[in-house]
Structures are given as C-alpha cells and as structure tokens.
Design an enzyme around this catalytic site. Structure first.
Site, PDB file in Angstrom:
ATOM      1  CG  ASP A  58      -9.614   4.167   4.799  1.00 32.15           C
ATOM      2  OD1 ASP A  58     -10.089   4.391   3.718  1.00 32.15           O
ATOM      3  OD2 ASP A  58      -8.577   4.520   5.063  1.00 32.15           O
TER       4      ASP A  58
ATOM      5  CE  LYS B 176      -5.988   0.793  -1.342  1.00 30.03           C
ATOM      6  NZ  LYS B 176      -5.941   0.326   0.286  1.00 30.03           N
TER       7      LYS B 176
ATOM      8  NE  ARG C 298     -12.462   1.253   0.404  1.00 29.44           N
ATOM      9  CZ  ARG C 298     -11.340   2.060   1.195  1.00 29.44           C
ATOM     10  NH1 ARG C 298     -10.350   1.474   0.809  1.00 29.44           N
ATOM     11  NH2 ARG C 298     -11.626   2.987   2.182  1.00 29.44           N
TER      12      ARG C 298
ATOM     13  CG  ASP D 204      -6.142   6.174  -1.871  1.00 27.18           C
ATOM     14  OD1 ASP D 204      -7.417   6.770  -1.798  1.00 27.18           O
ATOM     15  OD2 ASP D 204      -5.280   5.825  -0.735  1.00 27.18           O
TER      16      ASP D 204
ATOM     17  CG  ASP E 264      -2.189   0.773   0.923  1.00 27.62           C
ATOM     18  OD1 ASP E 264      -2.279   1.806   1.065  1.00 27.62           O
ATOM     19  OD2 ASP E 264      -3.216   0.177   0.781  1.00 27.62           O
ATOM     20  CG  ASP E 265       0.393   6.036   0.776  1.00 29.78           C
ATOM     21  OD1 ASP E 265       1.337   6.142  -0.019  1.00 29.78           O
ATOM     22  OD2 ASP E 265      -0.556   6.871   1.174  1.00 29.78           O
TER      23      ASP E 265
HETATM   24  C1  GAL Z   1      -6.797   5.947   2.050  1.00 35.09           C
HETATM   25  C2  GAL Z   1      -7.263   4.300   1.658  1.00 35.09           C
HETATM   26  C3  GAL Z   1      -6.600   3.344   2.669  1.00 35.09           C
HETATM   27  C4  GAL Z   1      -5.082   3.428   2.536  1.00 35.09           C
HETATM   28  C5  GAL Z   1      -4.573   4.684   2.759  1.00 35.09           C
HETATM   29  C6  GAL Z   1      -3.163   4.788   2.495  1.00 35.09           C
HETATM   30  O1  GAL Z   1      -7.268   6.789   1.263  1.00 35.09           O
HETATM   31  O2  GAL Z   1      -8.544   4.206   1.779  1.00 35.09           O
HETATM   32  O3  GAL Z   1      -7.016   2.231   2.297  1.00 35.09           O
HETATM   33  O4  GAL Z   1      -4.714   3.107   1.246  1.00 35.09           O
HETATM   34  O5  GAL Z   1      -5.329   5.869   1.986  1.00 35.09           O
HETATM   35  O6  GAL Z   1      -2.724   6.138   2.634  1.00 35.09           O
END
Ligand code: GAL
Length: 475
Positions: A180, A118, A176, A120, A41-42
């Site tokens: 979250d 993924k 999505r 965002d 992820d991020d």
């Molecule tokens: C949110 C996202 C999360 C995660 C996060 C990372 O916007 O909904 O699942 O990816 O950013 O910063």
C-alpha cells in the site's frame, strides 16, 4: 479513473459518504474529467458475517437502504459503482472473505449493480507461493464474475505477489504491483519490506502498508511495459490532497501515475479539499497522458543513483528520465528529481527515443521537436478557491465554464487530442533541435512533464519520402 474511500476514510464508510462524494465529484467537474468510478473499499459488511443463506450482507447502520440503492443513485448520476472483497477467508479488516464463496458473492455483486470489484488477498489460507496457486485462487472469482453475465471490471490486489504482472492480464483488468502507498514521497519504512529493484526479492515477506511514491515508481520500472489497454499495472490509489507531501511532490506523484497508466483513483476527501489539490487532479494536459488512446506506459530510460547526487532528509538521492510514445506521434518525457537539491537535468534525443533504437539509431533523433510544458496551464488558485467555495452547483458550473474547463464526457480525450484541443497540450516553451538535448532545471522532489511534438520541416525527407507523407507511427 475514479475515487476510492480507503486512503482517507479507512473503515469509516457509509451511504452518506459515497453519495455526498459523488455529488461533489460532479459539481467540481471531476466526473466530466473522467473520474467515473466510485469505489467502496473494505468494511462495508455487517459484523456477524454471512446471512443464513451464505450471502454477504451490508452493515445496515452504514447502508440503511442497502447497496442496490447506492448503485442506482450512482448510475443515475453517471457513475460506475466499485466494491471490494478478498480472495481469503476474511478481508484485510477481518470481515467475511470470498474464498470458496466466489459464485455466491459474484452473484451478489452483480445483483447490486456493481461495475468493478477490487479483489484483495488477505487471509488466503496459505494458497500462495507460486504463480499457479495464486492464479487459480483469483481465477475462480474472475470466472464467477463472468458467469453472472454482467460486465464487471476486476482489479486484483495481491500487492505484486507471485509475479502477478505475468498472469494478471489473463484474468483481470488491473493488478496491484506493490504494497500500500502511504503519504510520503521518499521515506523508506520497515512496513514496506521489499527491495523495489528486485521483483523476485526472496526476502520480501511483507509488501506492506507504508510504500512511498518513489518506492512504487522503482518497483514498477522493470515491468512498466506490461500495461496495455484492458490490463494495467496498478500503482495504488492517489494521495494527492492528503497533506503529507509538498505541492511539487503531489504534482510529481500524479504525473507519474498518469504517464505510467496506473488506474487513477483519487484517495482524498473530495468534500474538503485544498485548492492546490484540485488544481493538480484537474489538469487535463496530464489526464490526456493517462487517457492516451495508444495505452502504453512511459518507460524509464535513465536512472542515476549516487554519483554525488545530493541526498534528501531520508538519505535518498536519485533522478530519473521517463519517456514514451503517444498515439499522435508525440513523446511524453518526465524528468524526476528525487534528490535533496534542485538539479540541472538533461537528456539527449538519442536517449529519449531509445525504445525506437538504441545509440541514436532511432529516426526520431533526426527531427526537431517542440517542447510543451504540461503543467504550464495549471488552474490558478483563485479560480479553484472560487469553485470550491461556490454556494450552489449552478454557480460552480458557471465558474468552470468561465475557466474554459475540459469536459471529457462531451469530448473524449481521444477526440480532443485528434482535434488538437489546446487544453491538452500545455504550453510550448522551446525547441530541441535534431540530435540535440532536452534540458531543464528541476526542483528537489519535483518532476517536469513534457510533451515533445515533432516539427515537420519543409523539404525534409525520411527514408526517401517527403516528411509530410510519413505516417507518424512509421517513425
Ligand atoms: C489492503 C489493500 C488496501 C485496502 C485495505 C482494506 O490489503 O491493499 O488498498 O483495500 O486492504 O482493508
């Protein structure tokens, strides 16, 4: 199905984390149950942003061997590799975003061997507010990925904004539908600021970061039927094993995500997991709902709120019945109790089969149905403890074999279902006769998950034909 680091590790990502997790996914038998994607992820980027050629760069202290080596490692182990970016000037954790850099970044992802992105929606520079504006912003990346020639799944993450459920299907594989998730079953929170029942809620200024399991279930109810193979509503990653919910709550959370056909991304630390969590995420009878070849979500046929239902500690008191058709003609039925006390729940066949005709007109109501409990054969704790504690991967695989564990790599769910593999059908616990009512006691904050199987009676007829000659999908 797969694993994503965000829910348990946030920004604490590294090569070691991904590769030690993937090893454990293999040795616990989870890869072969279908958890195939490992998603970074991020926070994977270097803090200084793009390099002098305008390309995104991984943080060398987190990924000393680069990302291609990780993707090679994962591919060698039989996984697919997922990564993350944002359709904004920055990602949500404020690393460089891909907005207006889509071609460069898609090429980077393809060159690293990425199989899923993924994508965002943070820091979108105001390019939001109508479905078309959002659609165009995300479509640019969809087109750029396609232009690389590599098959890369696209998972949109704009939290349901701008009616993504109406256009996500045209450019992506999943979207999505809410803010979250957080590790709570029903607790409302200001950081999940939308009305779950109003998709166009004009006061929803913040889809948020603290959405409970119940909130997300209520949010998806009106659009559950939008999921079809190739394009899925995404209810966010799983919280099973994180510690904030009870065992029954985690079972309910997992069951609904599976039956609603959300992507199933484990969000817990696979390397230190309680036995109870393992025995939830490895239940093949529930996974067979998620992976059913018909690929349609259950939908809600009843929701009771108020009506003197006992309230839980957050003032929530509601119960739902969800049902849906499965490829082999079986029917999935879920009784969800989100009230403050155990309940006697019931639902008539007429209601369960509403999708085939309201008011009891569905022909299904005329048949007898065997009721299978899909949690009946949950792996016992002792076996799970032994698997988790095993010293070597060999020991573990011997234990899995002894437990007669399901291997979807060898026998895909579609084949297992066709061959009536008993591991996918739970335990028969009773019968509902034609025109009858399904009843069950459901604990507070829990779900009962059933598969109804039609009982063919000798001599029974349907539209003049002998029942055995009626194809299941004619029903
Ligand atoms: C949110 C996202 C999360 C995660 C996060 C990372 O916007 O909904 O699942 O990816 O950013 O910063």
């Amino acid at each position: 199905m797969g694993w994503n680091n965000w829910n348990s590790f946030g920004c604490d990502v590294s090569e070691g984390l991904l590769l030690s997790t993937s090893e454990r996914l293999v040795s616990l038998g989870l890869r072969d149950l279908g958890y195939q994607y490992v998603v970074l992820d991020d926070c994977w980027q270097q803090e200084s942003g793009r390099d002098q050629h305008g390309k995104l760069q991984p943080d060398p202290s987190k990924f000393p061997n680069g990302l291609k080596s990780i993707s090679d490692g994962l591919h060698d182990q039989g996984f697919k590799f997922g990564m993350y970016s944002s359709a904004g000037e920055m990602t949500c954790a404020r690393y460089a975003g891909s907005l207006d850099h889509e071609t460069d970044d898609a090429e980077s992802f393809a060159s690293w061997g990425v199989d899923m992105l993924k994508y965002d929606s943070c820091y979108h520079m105001g390019r939001i507010g109508t479905p078309l504006i959002s659609f165009n912003r995300f479509k640019t990346m969809s087109d750029a990925l396609k232009a690389t020639g590599r098959n890369i799944l696209l998972n949109l993450c704009n939290w349901g904004e701008d009616f993504v459920h109406t256009w996500g299907m045209s450019i992506s594989n999943s979207w999505r539908i809410s803010g979250d998730i957080y590790d709570s079953f029903t607790r409302p929170d200001d950081l999940c600021g939308c009305d779950p029942n109003v998709l166009s809620d004009p006061y929803c200024i913040a889809p948020g970061t603290h959405c409970s399991v119940l909130f997300i279930i209520n949010r998806i109810a009106a659009i559950a039927d939008r999921s079809i193979p190739g394009g899925w509503n995404d209810m966010d990653m799983l919280e099973v094993g994180q510690g904030g919910m009870t065992d029954e709550e985690y079972k309910a959370h997992f069951s609904l995500w599976a039956a609603l056909k959300s992507p199933l991304f484990l969000g817990n630390d696979i390397r230190s997991m309680p036995a109870a969590a393992l025995t939830i995420i490895n239940n093949p009878a529930i996974l067979a709902l998620s992976q059913d070849p018909h690929g349609r979500s259950v939908t809600r046929v009843r929701r009771d709120v108020g009506k003197d239902l006992p309230l839980d500690e957050w003032g929530v008191g509601e119960m739902h019945v969800w049902s849906g058709y499965l490829q082999n003609g079986d029917e999935a039925v879920i009784f969800l109790n989100a009230a403050g006390a155990d309940l006697e729940m019931s639902c008539s066949l007429a209601e369960i089969f509403t999708a085939f005709g309201p008011g009891g007109s569905a022909p299904h109501v005329q048949f007898d149905w065997a009721v299978h409990d899909l949690w009946a054969h949950r792996m016992d704790d002792a076996t799970a403890e032994a698997i988790l504690a095993a010293g070597t991967a060999e020991e573990r695989s011997a234990l899995l074999k002894k437990a007669n564990w399901y291997n979807a790599t060898e026998t895909p769910y579609a084949d297992g279902l066709r061959n009536e593999d008993p591991r996918l059908f739970g335990e028969k616990i009773g019968v509902v006769e034609a025109g009858g009512v399904l009843r069950a006691t459901v604990k507070s904050h829990a779900a009962k998950v059933f598969r109804l199987r039609r009982i063919a009676k000798e001599g029974a007829k349907f539209k003049g034909k002998s029942i055995d000659r009626v194809a299941k999908d004619e029903l």
